[in-house]
Write a protein that holds these residues in place. Structure first.
Motif, PDB file in Angstrom:
ATOM      1  N   ARG A  26      29.364  35.294  39.825  1.00  0.00           N
ATOM      2  CA  ARG A  26      30.667  36.674  39.771  1.00  0.00           C
ATOM      3  C   ARG A  26      31.100  37.155  38.801  1.00  0.00           C
ATOM      4  O   ARG A  26      30.990  38.336  38.293  1.00  0.00           O
ATOM      5  N   GLN A  27      31.643  36.263  37.437  1.00  0.00           N
ATOM      6  CA  GLN A  27      32.286  36.282  36.503  1.00  0.00           C
ATOM      7  C   GLN A  27      31.234  36.560  35.817  1.00  0.00           C
ATOM      8  O   GLN A  27      31.310  37.629  34.345  1.00  0.00           O
ATOM      9  N   LEU A  29      27.800  38.332  36.499  1.00  0.00           N
ATOM     10  CA  LEU A  29      27.623  39.761  36.757  1.00  0.00           C
ATOM     11  C   LEU A  29      28.339  41.178  36.676  1.00  0.00           C
ATOM     12  O   LEU A  29      28.527  41.803  36.698  1.00  0.00           O
ATOM     13  N   LEU A  30      29.794  40.976  37.207  1.00  0.00           N
ATOM     14  CA  LEU A  30      31.286  41.590  37.547  1.00  0.00           C
ATOM     15  C   LEU A  30      31.588  41.644  35.973  1.00  0.00           C
ATOM     16  O   LEU A  30      32.771  43.010  36.137  1.00  0.00           O
ATOM     17  N   TYR A  34      37.358  42.003  36.908  1.00  0.00           N
ATOM     18  CA  TYR A  34      37.759  42.162  38.390  1.00  0.00           C
ATOM     19  C   TYR A  34      38.438  40.907  38.257  1.00  0.00           C
ATOM     20  O   TYR A  34      38.825  39.901  37.585  1.00  0.00           O
TER      21      TYR A  34
END
Length: 432
Positions: A26-27, A29-30, A34
């Motif tokens: 997640r870190q 890619l985003l 976030y």
């Protein structure tokens, strides 16, 4: 800025290997902007009613999410969405019936003076639009907000959202006033702050455009009483040539249990009203409603268009949400269950000095967490938020000091849900 339920990636030691890998993915890619909730983030895969379900089937009681206002995945709302999506979805430059039917029904819940509505996709967009309208109507640029307000994430709204912290400083024509604190003379105190802000604007050659407030002061710590305290400040702003914008993104759609809108508790008719989150029960939709005389200057000089705002699917979803609120008596439920919930919290606070003031209206409650001297205790508030998470109850914290528990469940919350919440809160306090 204190964020009581923020996840710190540096503290992922001990997480299951697949869980840690998912967070790292997640870190990657985003990106770093976030955020995740809770010291140990919750991995959810489905939801129903007041429950979120984890990947292993574990159920979490959702006592925070007013986006799914009439309950996660409500079948009537889902059916309306699917039916309209299979029939037609397009923009508002064609003539369609749905947007007009929905506009009429939604405006009917407001004072008669508010008779125009413009649709957007998010509360940030709705507030941005309201400010543009206010500036066009008044010729002013000055905006008054409260000291820990949150009104949106656009560049303009970030300058009016002190809760975002020092990385998003308030704008040069924005004036910040202390939030009301629930005292008996809250109206007079708040009006005095607004008066001082107007005077400061005059010294700097700034004409007031608007007083912009969330009518339950969600990010300031949840302040609902005494009902009517907003009226003196609104009168001052109007006398100075500005408008009153009621931000109903969080308190709207019956949550306070005293009618559809938070401003109704104050006996006021706003100039402009913004709404969002609970409007679509999880579907992204929002709007700004207002008095037509204020929209006249903006509409005459500006061509406004929002590709997805007011599309047929969104309007069908919005209609279905109103159906559910009416058919299931959710405003009355918010009033009755919310009052019982508040009494339970007050009774607990009377016997546990770690709980301070209990505030709120309907199913929107705030509970201060304090130390032995009665001063704000954000560290303990964070421990309670995360302790409840470990007991599969989800809430958050709010307020300038980050010490106020923020309890804002879907409006289908029941007395049984309250009992479960209280049991797990007591267990959490015992385990601190």
């Amino acid at each position: 800025m204190t964020v009581a339920n923020a996840f710190d990636p540096a503290n992922a030691a001990g997480f299951a290997e697949d869980e840690a890998a998912l967070i790292a993915r997640r870190q990657r890619l985003l990106g770093p902007a976030y955020r995740l909730f809770y010291a140990h983030p919750v991995h959810v895969v489905r939801a129903e009613g007041v429950w979120l379900y984890g990947r292993d089937g574990e159920a979490y009681l959702d006592a925070y999410n007013n986006v799914a206002s009439v309950g996660h995945g409500h079948p009537h709302v889902v059916a309306a969405l699917a039916r309209q999506a299979a029939t037609l979805n397009t923009h508002t430059r064609y003539i369609t019936d749905g947007i007009l039917d929905y506009a009429e029904r939604l405006l009917a819940t407001m004072p008669a003076a508010i008779s125009n509505i413009m649709f957007t996709c998010t509360g940030s967009e709705a507030n941005d639009l309201a400010l543009r309208v206010a500036k066009a109507a008044t010729g002013g640029t000055g905006v008054i907000v409260t000291e820990n307000a949150y009104h949106g994430v656009t560049d303009l709204l970030a300058q009016m959202s002190p809760s975002l912290g020092p990385s998003a400083p308030v704008g040069p024509t924005v004036r910040v006033v202390a939030a009301p604190s629930g005292q008996a003379d809250a109206g007079a105190v708040f009006a005095r702050g607004v008066s001082e802000a107007i005077a400061n604007m005059a010294v700097h050659g700034i004409r007031p455009a608007a007083l912009l407030v969330d009518t339950i002061f969600s990010s300031d710590g949840v302040f609902a009483d005494p009902a009517g305290f907003l009226a003196p400040a609104v009168e001052l702003v109007r006398k100075a040539g500005g408008l009153f914008i009621a931000d109903e993104v969080q308190p709207g759609f019956g949550r306070t249990g005293a009618g559809m809108w938070g401003f109704a508790r104050h006996g006021l008719t706003p100039d402009l009203v913004t709404m969002g989150k609970p409007m679509g029960d999880g579907h992204p939709m929002a709007a700004m409603a207002g008095r037509p005389e204020h929209l006249e200057a903006f509409g005459r000089n500006v061509r406004y268009f929002n590709t997805f705002g007011g599309n047929p699917v969104s309007c069908a979803v919005g209609m279905a949400v109103l159906d559910v609120i009416e058919a299931e008596g959710l405003i009355a439920n918010a009033s009755e269950v919310g009052a019982a919930f508040k009494r339970e919290l007050e009774a607990l606070a009377a016997n546990d000095g770690r709980l301070g003031a209990v505030r709120g209206a309907g199913l929107f409650l705030g509970v201060d967490i304090v130390d032995a001297q009665g001063t704000p205790d954000a560290t303990r508030a964070a421990a309670i938020v995360n302790g409840l998470r470990e007991r599969r109850v989800l809430i958050s914290a709010t307020g300038r000091h980050g010490h106020s528990l923020k309890i804002r469940p879907p409006m289908v919350f029941s007395q049984e849900n309250v009992a479960l919440f209280m049991d797990r809160l007591k267990d959490t306090l015992a385990g601190l």
